[in-house]
Design a protein around this motif. Structure first.
Motif, mmCIF file in Angstrom:
data_model
loop_
_atom_site.group_PDB
_atom_site.id
_atom_site.type_symbol
_atom_site.label_atom_id
_atom_site.label_comp_id
_atom_site.label_asym_id
_atom_site.label_seq_id
_atom_site.Cartn_x
_atom_site.Cartn_y
_atom_site.Cartn_z
ATOM 1 N N ARG A 99 -4.297 0.469 -1.957
ATOM 2 C CA ARG A 99 -3.840 -0.876 -1.604
ATOM 3 C C ARG A 99 -3.831 -1.786 -2.830
ATOM 4 N NH1 ARG A 99 -6.899 -4.032 1.718
ATOM 5 N NH2 ARG A 99 -8.793 -2.933 1.179
ATOM 6 N N LYS A 119 -10.356 6.633 1.414
ATOM 7 C CA LYS A 119 -10.015 7.900 2.056
ATOM 8 C C LYS A 119 -9.811 7.672 3.539
ATOM 9 C CE LYS A 119 -11.402 12.681 2.326
ATOM 10 N NZ LYS A 119 -12.366 13.671 1.942
ATOM 11 N N THR A 127 -5.604 12.439 3.207
ATOM 12 C CA THR A 127 -4.725 11.302 2.923
ATOM 13 C C THR A 127 -5.564 10.141 2.414
ATOM 14 O OG1 THR A 127 -3.158 11.975 4.623
ATOM 15 C CG2 THR A 127 -3.038 9.700 3.894
ATOM 16 N N TYR A 128 -5.155 9.591 1.288
ATOM 17 C CA TYR A 128 -5.821 8.437 0.681
ATOM 18 C C TYR A 128 -4.877 7.249 0.759
ATOM 19 C CZ TYR A 128 -9.120 11.791 -1.251
ATOM 20 O OH TYR A 128 -10.064 12.771 -1.388
ATOM 21 N N ARG A 129 -5.437 6.053 0.875
ATOM 22 C CA ARG A 129 -4.664 4.820 0.937
ATOM 23 C C ARG A 129 -4.959 4.010 -0.329
ATOM 24 N NH1 ARG A 129 -3.154 2.095 5.844
ATOM 25 N NH2 ARG A 129 -4.262 3.850 6.742
ATOM 26 N N ASP A 136 -1.238 11.971 -0.407
ATOM 27 C CA ASP A 136 -1.762 13.222 0.124
ATOM 28 C C ASP A 136 -2.332 14.025 -1.029
ATOM 29 O OD1 ASP A 136 -1.014 12.735 2.785
ATOM 30 O OD2 ASP A 136 1.022 13.417 2.378
ATOM 31 N N GLU A 168 0.829 -1.199 0.000
ATOM 32 C CA GLU A 168 0.000 0.000 0.000
ATOM 33 C C GLU A 168 0.863 1.249 0.000
ATOM 34 O OE1 GLU A 168 -2.352 -0.610 3.565
ATOM 35 O OE2 GLU A 168 -1.211 0.942 4.584
ATOM 36 N N VAL A 169 0.280 2.335 -0.519
ATOM 37 C CA VAL A 169 0.921 3.641 -0.500
ATOM 38 C C VAL A 169 -0.098 4.653 0.013
ATOM 39 C CG1 VAL A 169 2.569 3.184 -2.356
ATOM 40 C CG2 VAL A 169 0.344 4.117 -2.913
ATOM 41 N N LEU A 170 0.419 5.693 0.657
ATOM 42 C CA LEU A 170 -0.429 6.779 1.120
ATOM 43 C C LEU A 170 -0.254 7.945 0.163
ATOM 44 C CD1 LEU A 170 0.222 6.590 4.959
ATOM 45 C CD2 LEU A 170 -1.673 5.606 3.658
#
Length: 69
Positions: free
Chosen positions: A58, A69, A54-56, A49, A45-47
């Protein structure tokens, strides 16, 4: 009603190129393309901005991408 060459219009005066979705998308600049392997760089996963939130993103075990979100 007189039409200029190459511009086919209707009674309202709008041309086909103004109403055609293909015409509007053809002029749009292409976005940047990045591979998921490069984006994730071995992680699951990455975050991200974006506009103060902040969105994830996966990468699932089934190979799908899920953005929350």
């Amino acid at each position: 009603m007189s039409e200029s060459p190459g511009n086919i219009g209707d009674a309202a005066g709008s041309s086909l190129s103004e109403r055609s979705p293909a015409a509007s998308t053809a002029s749009a600049a292409p976005g940047r393309r990045i591979s998921s392997a490069e984006l994730f760089a071995g992680a699951r996963e990455v975050l991200i901005d974006h506009s103060g939130a902040t969105y994830r993103l996966r990468h699932t075990s089934q190979g799908k991408l899920i953005l929350t979100k």
